[in-house]
Design a protein around this motif. Structure first.
Motif: not given
Lengths: 73, 426
Positions: A19-20, A23, A26-27, A31-33, A36-37, A40, A43-44, A47-48
């Protein structure tokens, strides 16, 4: 960037480390769109997973403490 | 034989010393009985200094004897031993000190007794009965505590009371035995055997109050020592007070200075233990809770990062980027179009400037042969040729009827085909 979606649930530490990393990437951007999606979403999910681990641990701890408290009454 | 001296006629020290020495010698050699209070055998010195104390009164006298005499004694001379000394009092004039010069020392009574114990100790030690390896630690929490002691004795009361105060649920199995006199050793061995056979008993305490060397003698009895050494259950020796050291102390698995100490050794303070367990449990929980709280905070921090919390930023950035790119694209296209337009305009002007049309419009025409070449001189054409004349708005097709050369001086030649105004006069 292929997210290594391990089928069995990753350990809390593995999920947290990844996860780290997600993030951080992403920051930093670049990266390509599409990526990135994907990042993301990964990541979600991570996190869950982490949240589940923590909730589970807390539940187990509370269960023992409550049982102890109730038996003390 | 008084010595008549006076302030006027004082006697010198040497004279007095000699006189004293003479009187003391008159005692001659004597047999003295007493107890060895102090014994100092300094290495390398061949005289041994000891203090002989009266067994009853608090009077003592210094004794010196040869080292070889002391070393040859078997059992060896130990402090506290009662001895018979054959000695001659002597006065050292130089230091002015008096001591008995011993020629022969014999053990007696207690001294003999202590010597015997010492011999036995050496014997059993050599046999390895006192080796640390044979010692077994008593259990931390004994099931049943075996106790060998005199009935209704202070020792019994101490052990029971203190143990119960530390751990109310303690179980005792008491085997009474006389702890004094010649029957004591045998009875203690019997009691020990009974308790040792009982598997419920996890530790056996042999407890007795203080007493003299003779009183505690049974607890150096060889039979008892061997029984204790062979016992299956760990044995705690609690005989007399701190200084007392019967041989039982050496052979037992644990030596307690007094019965009270034995109770403390054998029975843990359960109240303290329970408290320790409770606080350990408390620490366990608080540490785990704080660990969870820390991890939760870390996770919340991660999730609140814009990259995760608000993914729209990703898309927004891209759309903004897109718009910017679009705008730039349009701008650049617009610019290049404008430039193109200017360029075209420029070229058109140039073309127009260069093209003969304007000249044609001013009335000039361009004569071309049938093959399109421009005729600039009469020589190029001949009657009957088919020609075409390019005027401003089109072409006139014609045939050449005649050729006439223009007068050199009066007529200006027709316009030059390149549309350049002829500025150079010929």
């Amino acid at each position: 960037m292929t997210a290594d979606t391990t089928d069995e649930k990753p350990s809390y530490e593995e999920a947290r480390e990844e996860l780290i990393e997600v993030v951080r990437r992403l920051e930093t951007g670049g990266t390509t769109l599409e990526d990135s999606l994907a990042l993301w979403e990964r990541g979600e999910a991570l996190a869950t997973t982490c949240q589940e681990w923590l909730d589970n641990a807390r539940a187990r701890l509370d269960a023992v403490v409550e049982k102890d408290v109730s038996s003390a009454e | 034989m008084a010595l008549d001296t006076s302030p006027e006629q004082p006697a010198p020290v040497r004279q007095i010393a000699n006189a004293i020495s003479g009187w003391i010698d008159r005692l001659g050699s004597v047999w003295v009985e007493g107890q060895v209070a102090q014994l100092s055998k300094r290495p390398g010195l061949n005289t041994v200094f000891l203090t002989l104390r009266d067994s009853v009164a608090d009077i003592s006298v210094p004794v010196t004897c040869s080292r070889t005499l002391v070393d040859s004694m078997n059992p060896p001379l130990v402090e506290g031993a009662s001895v018979l000394v054959h000695a001659k009092p002597s006065y050292y004039a130089t230091r002015g000190s008096l001591s008995l010069q011993a020629r022969e020392i014999r053990m007696v009574g207690l001294g003999e007794l202590l010597a015997q114990l010492e011999r036995r100790r050496q014997l059993l030690a050599a046999e390895g009965l006192f080796d640390a390896a044979r010692k077994r630690p008593p259990p931390f929490l004994p099931g049943t505590v075996g106790l060998v002691t005199a009935p209704r004795s202070a020792a019994e009361r101490d052990v029971l009371d203190i143990s119960r105060r530390r751990w109310p649920a303690v179980q005792f199995s008491v085997a009474h035995a006389t702890m004094q006199g010649h029957r004591s050793a045998g009875e203690v061995m019997a009691a020990l055997a009974r308790l040792d056979a009982d598997t419920a008993v996890d530790v056996i305490v042999i407890a007795r109050g203080g007493g003299s060397v003779e009183d505690l003698l049974p607890f150096s009895d060889e039979g008892l020592l061997r029984a204790v050494s062979a016992a299956r259950t760990p044995v705690v020796s609690a005989i007399g007070h701190e200084p007392d050291q019967p041989l039982l102390d050496l052979v037992a698995d644990v030596r307690a200075a007094t019965p009270t100490d034995a109770a403390k050794l054998v029975v843990p303070d359960v109240a303290a233990e329970a408290h320790a367990v409770a606080s350990a449990r408390e620490r366990l929980r608080s540490i785990t809770y704080s660990f969870l709280a820390r991890e939760q905070a870390g996770l919340d921090a991660l999730r609140s990062r814009p990259a995760l919390a608000d993914p729209r930023t990703l898309v927004d950035e891209r759309t903004a980027e897109l718009a910017a790119l679009l705008a730039r694209a349009r701008r650049t296209v617009g610019h290049s179009l404008d430039r193109a337009v200017d360029d075209i305009g420029h070229h058109r002007a140039r073309a127009r400037a260069l093209s003969p049309l304007a000249t044609l419009e001013r009335g000039y025409a361009v004569l071309q042969a049938s093959n399109g070449t421009v005729l600039t001189s009469v020589d190029d054409a001949s009657a009957g040729d088919r020609v075409s004349v390019r005027v401003a708005d089109g072409r006139v097709h014609a045939d050449v009827t005649a050729i006439s050369r223009a007068d050199q001086s009066t007529e200006r030649p027709a316009g030059r085909p390149d549309g350049q105004e002829a500025t150079d006069d010929r």
